[in-house]
Write a protein that holds these residues in place. Sequence first.
Motif, mmCIF file in Angstrom:
data_model
loop_
_atom_site.group_PDB
_atom_site.id
_atom_site.type_symbol
_atom_site.label_atom_id
_atom_site.label_comp_id
_atom_site.label_asym_id
_atom_site.label_seq_id
_atom_site.Cartn_x
_atom_site.Cartn_y
_atom_site.Cartn_z
ATOM 1 N N GLU A 1 13.806 -10.230 38.660
ATOM 2 C CA GLU A 1 13.452 -9.126 39.540
ATOM 3 C C GLU A 1 12.677 -9.675 40.728
ATOM 4 O OE1 GLU A 1 11.221 -6.934 36.506
ATOM 5 O OE2 GLU A 1 9.421 -7.262 37.709
ATOM 6 N N SER A 2 12.556 -8.871 41.759
ATOM 7 C CA SER A 2 11.863 -9.292 42.976
ATOM 8 C C SER A 2 11.041 -8.141 43.529
ATOM 9 C CB SER A 2 12.874 -9.678 44.063
ATOM 10 O OG SER A 2 13.512 -10.877 43.768
ATOM 11 N N VAL A 3 10.052 -8.519 44.297
ATOM 12 C CA VAL A 3 9.358 -7.533 45.141
ATOM 13 C C VAL A 3 9.554 -7.979 46.575
ATOM 14 C CG1 VAL A 3 7.096 -6.689 45.864
ATOM 15 C CG2 VAL A 3 7.679 -6.735 43.445
ATOM 16 N N SER B 1 10.515 -2.750 44.667
ATOM 17 C CA SER B 1 10.824 -3.601 43.529
ATOM 18 C C SER B 1 12.334 -3.550 43.298
ATOM 19 C CB SER B 1 10.085 -3.061 42.302
ATOM 20 O OG SER B 1 10.360 -3.844 41.182
ATOM 21 N N ARG C 1 15.420 -4.931 40.569
ATOM 22 C CA ARG C 1 15.868 -5.653 39.369
ATOM 23 C C ARG C 1 17.307 -6.063 39.584
ATOM 24 N NH1 ARG C 1 14.896 -1.704 34.419
ATOM 25 N NH2 ARG C 1 16.494 -0.615 35.623
ATOM 26 N N VAL D 1 7.072 -0.047 43.833
ATOM 27 C CA VAL D 1 6.233 -1.089 43.233
ATOM 28 C C VAL D 1 5.079 -0.405 42.522
ATOM 29 C CG1 VAL D 1 4.820 -3.118 43.699
ATOM 30 C CG2 VAL D 1 6.871 -2.676 45.074
ATOM 31 N N GLU E 1 9.429 -12.126 50.082
ATOM 32 C CA GLU E 1 10.011 -11.809 48.770
ATOM 33 C C GLU E 1 9.326 -12.618 47.692
ATOM 34 O OE1 GLU E 1 13.868 -13.349 47.858
ATOM 35 O OE2 GLU E 1 14.280 -11.818 46.341
ATOM 36 N N ARG F 1 11.037 -11.545 34.280
ATOM 37 C CA ARG F 1 10.215 -10.805 33.322
ATOM 38 C C ARG F 1 10.701 -11.133 31.915
ATOM 39 N NH1 ARG F 1 6.493 -7.052 34.194
ATOM 40 N NH2 ARG F 1 7.148 -6.795 36.350
ATOM 41 N N SER G 1 17.885 -2.240 49.720
ATOM 42 C CA SER G 1 16.678 -1.414 49.738
ATOM 43 C C SER G 1 16.813 -0.286 50.760
ATOM 44 C CB SER G 1 15.482 -2.307 50.077
ATOM 45 O OG SER G 1 14.370 -1.540 50.402
#
Lengths: 767, 218
Positions: free
Chosen positions: A211-213, A227, A229, A247, A269, A274, A296
Amino acid sequence: MPIWRRYSDCVEPMKVYVSGLYSGGNPQPGVGIVRSLRQAYPKAELVGVEYSNRVSGIHWNDLDDLWIQRPWDELDLDSYGARVRAALDAGGFWISGSDLEAMWLAALFPDGHDHLLAPPMGALRRITKPAVEAASGLPVKIPTYVSTDHSDWDLHAFCREHNWRVWLKGPYYDAARTPSWDVFEAVRNALSKVWSTERLYLQAHVSGYEESVMLSAYKGELLGAVSMRKREITPEGKTWAGDISEVPDEFMVPLRQMVKELQWTGGGELEMVRDAAGQAWLLEMNPRFPAWVHGSTIAGHNLPALLVQAASGVRAVPAPAQGQEFTRVVLEVPVRPEYPLPPIPEPFAGAIGHSLKHPSGLTSLAKKLHNANPEMLEVVSEEGGPTGLPTIPDTFVDDIESYDFDAVETPQFLFMDSTAAGLFKRAGERSHRLSTNEVQVVSGYSIKTNPDERLIRLALENGFLAEAISLLEVHKALEVGFKPDQVILNGPGKWWPEGMMPKERMHAVFCDSVADLDRTVGAIERGEMSSAHVGVRIRTPNVVSRFGIPLDSPATFRELVAAVKRLPADTAFGVHFHMASSNIGVAQWWHLFESMLKWCRSIEKLSGRTIDILDMGGGWFPDDWHADDDSKFAKAVETIRAMLPNVRQIVSEPGKAMAQPSMALAMRILEIQEHEDDKVEAVVDASIAELPMYFFYPHRMLRKCSETGQLQPLGRGKTHLMGRLCMEHDIVAANVQLPEGTRAGDLLIFCDAGGYDRSMSYVFGRG
Amino acid sequence: MYLDAAEKLDEVRAEERPKAPSAGARWQHFPYSCLLHHGDTCCEIAREWVIANDFAQLNGSDLLSGPRWLRQKYEWGPSPWPMHWCDVVERKVIDCGAHSALAHEVFTARGVTAFRAQFIQSYTADALSQWRTKWVDDKVSDHWIGDDVIYHEGNALLVGEDELKLWDSSAGWWINPRQNGGYGSLAAVRIFADGQWGGGDGFRWGERRIKPNEWTQI
């Protein structure tokens, strides 16, 4: 709350330069940024910046104009920098879609520029991977890593510690799994060559969901974050589909603080994994928007638009959410006539096609940046820094110095007298310490690891049992002084050679198959052999091995249980479990150990036979076996007692851990050939015939200085040590550094050659 | 109880049934599938093998990892009921009830808290038709196929104080708690658990609450 201007109120049309348009299998974010900006600013002038006309993203139809530069290797950075500055001064905004370009821009504008929408150098320094120091306030952990500045010996230890589930990563891009030492060496050579640096790092793999933010910030103010996935992943591990969500606060609050501290501007990024327990592990932080940035926007979070809005003061058209999930498709688009497709380079003979990787010459930019400021991009900085030289134990030095090398013909194996004696003594004492009134712990010496009589005798003197895989090995043990009831026979070749089976009672016989077990029981009943214990070697599922009785199907398990039930009641039963911990890693070995105990408990329960003797071990790397204190082994004994209370004896067989340090190989340099770029080839009188394990693990190497007699450890360098054989793969060490003054006739000593190097060495090229 | 018998029970009770939820109404009183045990070593060997093999397959991973190896070893498809332990391990293809029963056994053996779960999932008419044909061809009851939904079995794993993850054992994945509707989505769920979870509000699954032992519409 800022008051945004409407686009129609602007006198000049807004111009935004967007780079990073590569759209291959490992895409850059440029096209996604352009699509998002077009949605937010339908009338803005969007200029695509690229460094190769081979990059397919330049043909995306949302781009109003193109600024195609020559590739980075041709580009004059000073004059190009001046043009970028002029473009920004003229009111253009710049969103970088490339890590390396962002670094170059940060260096070009040390005080920043209101229209440069990329992070400042101070921020970049604090997100350098793998440590990502700036992220210390986030609820994430960093997977364990080590710099390749460490000695090969230490790097091999890192790989073992992490079960060979490790990644070798480049300083900027690129990462590869290295499940074995030969793969590690090959990848290290490739990455070092591509990125012009030896500063790579090894990082432990974390299993889990990726996953990323993604964030957008301007001058330290967090404008937005989402956020994502990954829901579909390409074979290269890149996002193909994902879902977007807010987030959570526990991440957002420290993220906002981090952005403020870094005075971050631009996209960013945080890439994470997880694990099953819910812990997020940060892999890296990129100084740009990710390639999935438009995913996004589809979900109603147009972060590039927020960035341009904050920098320009011009209101962006709101992005309505079309859904919370996105996916990619493959699209064909028309090629712009002003940038026709370039010809394909001529394939090299035997090669297939050509690679589109780094068409803009990013590797050249990396080299230029590195040359301009070597400290800027240190991937791993450690206080004091590793020397790259292996630690040589004192006993090695003492043992080697005890030889009169004027009288030693090379190549020659050197018996390391005090080293070997110390190893056997400590192992014997450990077994004694671990023994209790209820269960005896005894060491086993695997004769195949090195059948040298001196080692077998040390085993005998220190209370070991002898473990043999053939009747020739049984007789070797008996010749040295072992009694038959101190011998354990196992393996598929235990009946070879015919007619040599001792009639006296052996300590234990372990069978490699159900047929072997039936044959052994039959031989005992006919009086052809005798053993205090008869048992089986088991092969636990999920491990690649050709030995032991497989347990990977209910049918084979049922057969095993039935066979154990057939054992004569007056024969004590045992189980044998061997797996090379150096191959599978230390933690995984201990997991297998626990798994094996569970199988044993099931066998006891289902067959009604109790297990008297447990023989376990095999293939321990010396450092893993000897350096550890007793605690793990003591815990293992406790676990065995808890799960299998009828076990009376545990045979602990360290495998090559005893033999490997007990011999070294002395060799002399025959010739030194110097080549271009400081590369050296030194031919030695040894070969892979004496070092067949060269490919599997590093050896600690020493040069004996011909003038002072001093032993000097060898580190990493540009010298290949070529064996004496006329065989292409006869290279006994690659990329080592010979000390200054080394010349033909000098003595080199390869330590750690007493295990399978010695026992599997062969006669070759000797006439 | 196995599925054929359960189906009859369901029919008997249909008249007495109170107003059922929209999804899952047909399976309002349907029990989850249970493997039978011969009470002999044949079944005990099978059960021990499944548990020991699960630990081996974990390969050092977290105990909360899904036992995907079961799906890898046993394809999902029609299987006849009743089924004993010694039958199930020998089959190449098993249905969701058997998958769920095996997964529950290994989760429990690992020492984690797991519950049996029933799902109602939405699919297209084409998918339902394909499955119906396959089950009928195999002469196995197709009671699990509805008009636009299917009955399915899986597992619920406790991962926090009252937080759940839903494991689709015959797919080998965790069901996405964020998904709303569409092909393959969860329309209703029932979790079999004793006790007052979440202070009486039930388990937490993503943003939702699921009360135990009753169908919850998603």
